[in-house]
Motif scaffolding. Structure first.
Motif, PDB file in Angstrom:
ATOM      1  N   GLY A   1       0.855  -1.203  -0.092  1.00 23.20           N
ATOM      2  CA  GLY A   1       0.065  -0.019  -0.011  1.00 23.20           C
ATOM      3  C   GLY A   1       0.957   1.191  -0.128  1.00 23.20           C
ATOM      4  O   GLY A   1       1.865   1.398  -0.627  1.00 23.20           O
ATOM      5  N   GLU A   2       0.281   2.221   0.665  1.00 21.18           N
ATOM      6  CA  GLU A   2       0.878   3.662   0.803  1.00 21.18           C
ATOM      7  C   GLU A   2       2.418   3.452   1.260  1.00 21.18           C
ATOM      8  O   GLU A   2       3.308   4.191   0.484  1.00 21.18           O
TER       9      GLU A   2
ATOM     10  N   ARG B   1       4.585   2.014  -1.111  1.00 17.98           N
ATOM     11  CA  ARG B   1       4.853   3.159  -2.372  1.00 17.98           C
ATOM     12  C   ARG B   1       5.877   4.218  -1.866  1.00 17.98           C
ATOM     13  O   ARG B   1       6.903   4.444  -2.518  1.00 17.98           O
TER      14      ARG B   1
ATOM     15  N   ALA C   1       1.421   2.003  -6.195  1.00 16.50           N
ATOM     16  CA  ALA C   1       2.214   1.170  -5.263  1.00 16.50           C
ATOM     17  C   ALA C   1       2.846   0.101  -5.813  1.00 16.50           C
ATOM     18  O   ALA C   1       2.382  -0.218  -7.006  1.00 16.50           O
TER      19      ALA C   1
ATOM     20  N   THR D   1       9.899  -3.302   1.786  1.00 15.67           N
ATOM     21  CA  THR D   1       8.555  -2.910   1.729  1.00 15.67           C
ATOM     22  C   THR D   1       7.458  -3.598   2.781  1.00 15.67           C
ATOM     23  O   THR D   1       6.525  -2.771   3.200  1.00 15.67           O
TER      24      THR D   1
ATOM     25  N   SER E   1       5.697  -1.783   5.998  1.00 17.21           N
ATOM     26  CA  SER E   1       4.223  -1.698   6.042  1.00 17.21           C
ATOM     27  C   SER E   1       3.389  -2.490   7.367  1.00 17.21           C
ATOM     28  O   SER E   1       2.578  -2.259   7.739  1.00 17.21           O
TER      29      SER E   1
END
Length: 66
Positions: free
Chosen positions: A14-15, A18, A29, A37, A41
């Motif tokens: 997700g964000e 990204r 993303a 990542t 997250s």
């Protein structure tokens, strides 16, 4: 902890992911998880090294495909 990790993996990057790998300020993303990542997250993984994230995945019976 394992439940949260599995939930995050199912949802996809997700964000936070990204922002971690973005080349520019805006962009999609990533389509796949990386150790990097995943670490940004999942809140309780942020203090882990990439090797530590790998070990957590192995302990949970999960792996990373190449």
């Amino acid at each position: 902890m394992q439940e949260e990790l599995l939930e995050t993996l199912r949802a996809g990057p997700g964000e936070a992911a990204r922002q971690e790998v973005a080349v520019a300020e805006s962009g999609p993303a990533p389509s796949r998880w990386t150790l990097r990542t995943l670490r940004v997250s999942v809140e309780w993984l942020t203090g882990y090294t990439l090797s530590g994230v790998w070990r957590v995945l192995q302990t949970c019976g999960l792996g990373v495909q190449a």
